[in-house]
Design an enzyme around this catalytic site. Structure first.
Site, PDB file in Angstrom:
ATOM      1  N   ASP A 121       0.916  -1.285  -0.182  1.00 24.49           N
ATOM      2  CA  ASP A 121      -0.221   0.007  -0.062  1.00 24.49           C
ATOM      3  C   ASP A 121       0.899   1.247  -0.050  1.00 24.49           C
ATOM      4  O   ASP A 121       0.522   2.315   0.768  1.00 24.49           O
ATOM      5  CB  ASP A 121      -1.033  -0.113   1.195  1.00 24.49           C
ATOM      6  CG  ASP A 121      -1.783  -1.247   1.267  1.00 24.49           C
ATOM      7  OD1 ASP A 121      -2.295  -1.867   0.097  1.00 24.49           O
ATOM      8  OD2 ASP A 121      -1.826  -1.897   2.312  1.00 24.49           O
TER       9      ASP A 121
ATOM     10  N   LYS B  31       2.178   2.179  -5.028  1.00 20.91           N
ATOM     11  CA  LYS B  31       2.768   1.440  -6.395  1.00 20.91           C
ATOM     12  C   LYS B  31       1.991   1.516  -7.380  1.00 20.91           C
ATOM     13  O   LYS B  31       2.698   1.954  -8.778  1.00 20.91           O
ATOM     14  CB  LYS B  31       2.966  -0.287  -6.019  1.00 20.91           C
ATOM     15  CG  LYS B  31       4.067  -0.380  -5.091  1.00 20.91           C
ATOM     16  CD  LYS B  31       4.054  -2.010  -5.005  1.00 20.91           C
ATOM     17  CE  LYS B  31       2.915  -2.612  -4.386  1.00 20.91           C
ATOM     18  NZ  LYS B  31       2.621  -2.310  -3.051  1.00 20.91           N
TER      19      LYS B  31
ATOM     20  N   GLN C 232       2.331  -6.338  -3.080  1.00 20.43           N
ATOM     21  CA  GLN C 232       2.507  -6.204  -1.701  1.00 20.43           C
ATOM     22  C   GLN C 232       3.772  -5.382  -1.446  1.00 20.43           C
ATOM     23  O   GLN C 232       3.847  -4.521  -2.217  1.00 20.43           O
ATOM     24  CB  GLN C 232       2.294  -7.635  -1.075  1.00 20.43           C
ATOM     25  CG  GLN C 232       1.283  -8.369  -0.815  1.00 20.43           C
ATOM     26  CD  GLN C 232       0.837  -9.258  -2.125  1.00 20.43           C
ATOM     27  OE1 GLN C 232       1.754  -9.612  -2.920  1.00 20.43           O
ATOM     28  NE2 GLN C 232      -0.283  -8.806  -2.677  1.00 20.43           N
TER      29      GLN C 232
ATOM     30  N   GLY D  95      -4.341  -4.947  -4.932  1.00 18.36           N
ATOM     31  CA  GLY D  95      -5.270  -3.994  -5.203  1.00 18.36           C
ATOM     32  C   GLY D  95      -4.609  -2.775  -5.910  1.00 18.36           C
ATOM     33  O   GLY D  95      -3.684  -2.101  -5.161  1.00 18.36           O
ATOM     34  N   HIS D  96      -4.958  -2.197  -7.076  1.00 22.73           N
ATOM     35  CA  HIS D  96      -4.655  -0.894  -7.523  1.00 22.73           C
ATOM     36  C   HIS D  96      -5.853  -0.348  -8.281  1.00 22.73           C
ATOM     37  O   HIS D  96      -6.608  -0.998  -9.057  1.00 22.73           O
ATOM     38  CB  HIS D  96      -3.123  -0.902  -8.211  1.00 22.73           C
ATOM     39  CG  HIS D  96      -3.181  -1.597  -9.457  1.00 22.73           C
ATOM     40  ND1 HIS D  96      -2.201  -2.907  -9.351  1.00 22.73           N
ATOM     41  CD2 HIS D  96      -3.643  -1.591 -10.702  1.00 22.73           C
ATOM     42  CE1 HIS D  96      -2.338  -3.224 -10.446  1.00 22.73           C
ATOM     43  NE2 HIS D  96      -3.247  -2.582 -11.234  1.00 22.73           N
TER      44      HIS D  96
END
Ligand code: IMP
Length: 424
Positions: free
Chosen positions: A13, A16, A223, A40-41
């Site tokens: 988080d 990235k 991650q 997740g992005h």
């Protein structure tokens, strides 16, 4: 930057997605090398906000090929849903390439992830419950089922039946839950095979050929360093290698192919899930960081734990990844703080730790040794040139460079693509 690894330098988080989006604009290939849909992005294209968990960034640039390499674990339903969603929103998912060697996340992996967490009780990891850990466990115990198995229905059915013989005993006898039916799983998964077939290839060959041609290749870590199964705060980690070595193994490229390793770090730090976190703030300042930084998980919506920037951990990330530059995010979130603290070292049992302690039990009772730096008070979201930052903000960035031992190449000062300072 022909071949660049971009990875998280903290507990995930770090922003990235934002960094990768910036680099992906000029990339021919973006390669996801580990993890699965636990990541997740969100990519922002005009008015659209698109949340992705498996497909790498770059899908919205027409010249860019998104690659899901062999080190990942793939939930085929999630992948197909993401491709369908992209198609509906006007993007072309036909370019997605998927390694035939990537391992599949099976329904029993998701179920095991949930029941194992329940079984662990107060010692639970706080996983995303997407089946990541159990899928990697099967991979390493050579029980795994790979993408290529989908194209041999007989072998696929045999593998599912063999796996379920073991899993159903675990589910029923140890975890006291209902066993699963092989037939249903086989039918469901073979139904995905034809949808996936046009995307499946030898991604190591694809990526190595691209590098040989001089194409720009971006390796996208999910991650972060401190969640790495080998180098993170084990066992409170994910089950793969987000670190730079993982990019090589997970994509099937050699170390000499890599030109740059960029670590993405927030100007403060956060983590989700359980595990040690020396600079965690349990007070109003921590609350302020969560609220100002919008620190809620993209995948699970969980509230992130927040704290002051930990430079011991960042120096460690520089070392284990061989970082060549840092991409510092969310500096603007710190603008309203009168003073800022950064941890230059830890102290435990009267001993000063300049490096990450060699034992996890020491890390648990480490107290950060803070240095206080003046805040800047001004809004910096409109700044585009490093020299135009208030001197206190420049000092903050320079302190990070000095103590972490790596140059800061970029500083983000807001969520928009343009809110970026290119430092060096
Ligand atoms: P898993 O990857 O679902 O097995 O979860 C293991 C640990 O990694 C948990 O603490 C999760 O919260 C954490 N984790 C997994 N993916 C992410 C991520 O994308 N960002 C931050 N933490 C993550």
């Amino acid at each position: 930057m022909p071949a660049t690894i971009v990875l998280g330098a903290q507990w995930g988080d770090e922003g990235k997605g934002r960094a990768i989006d910036y680099f992906a604009e000029h990339a021919d290939f973006v390669v996801r090398y580990q993890g699965g849909n636990n990541a997740g992005h969100t990519i922002v294209v005009g008015e659209q906000r698109i949340a992705l968990s498996l497909i790498p960034s770059g899908i919205h640039y027409s010249g860019c090929v998104p690659v899901i390499a062999s080190g990942t674990v793939v939930d085929p339903k999630v992948l197909i849903e993401e491709m369908d969603m992209l198609f509906r929103r006007g993007f072309d998912p036909t370019r997605v390439r998927l390694s035939s060697n990537a391992h599949l996340i099976m329904p029993y992996h998701r179920k095991l992830d949930a029941v194992i967490e329940r079984f662990l009780g107060k010692n639970q990891i706080g996983t995303t419950k997407k089946g990541i850990g159990p899928a990697y466990t099967d991979k390493f115990s050579r029980f795994g089922i790979r993408v290529q198995d989908l194209f041999d229905p007989k072998i696929f059915a045999e593998k599912v039946e063999t796996a379920l013989e073991e899993k159903n005993k675990l589910l029923a006898r140890l975890y006291n839950t209902l066993p699963m039916d092989a037939g249903g799983i086989v039918d469901e998964y073979l139904g995905y095979a034809e949808r996936l077939r046009p995307h499946v290839t030898d991604t190591s060959l694809l990526v190595n050929e691209a590098i040989s041609r001089g194409d720009t290749v971006l390796f996208e870590g999910a991650q972060g360093t401190l969640l790495d199964v080998d180098h993170g705060t084990y066992p409170f980690v994910t089950s793969s290698n987000p670190t730079s070595g993982g990019a090589l193994v997970g994509s099937g490229v050699g170390p000499k192919s890599i030109d740059e390793v960029v670590g993405v770090a927030k100007a403060y730090i956060s983590r989700v899930g359980t595990g040690p976190f020396p600079t965690e703030l349990h007070d109003e300042t921590g609350e302020r960081l969560i609220e100002l930084g919008g620190e809620y998980g993209t995948v699970t919506g969980r509230r992130r734990r927040c704290g002051w920037l930990d430079l011991v951990a960042l120096r460690y990330a520089v070392r284990v990844n061989g970082l060549t530059r840092l991409f510092l995010t969310k500096l603007d979130i710190l603008s309203s703080f009168e003073t800022l603290k950064v941890a230059n070292a830890y102290v435990a049992d009267g001993e000063r730790h300049h490096e990450m302690p060699p034992q996890q039990s020491i890390l648990y009772h480490c107290e950060p040794e803070y240095e206080e730096l003046p805040g800047w008070g001004d809004d910096i979201t409109g700044v585009r040139d490093f020299d135009d930052l208030p001197k206190e903000a420049r000092r903050y960035v320079e302190h990070i460079q000095d103590v972490a031992g790596v140059a800061v190449g970029w500083v983000s000062v807001g969520p928009e693509r343009s809110q970026l300072i290119e430092v060096s």
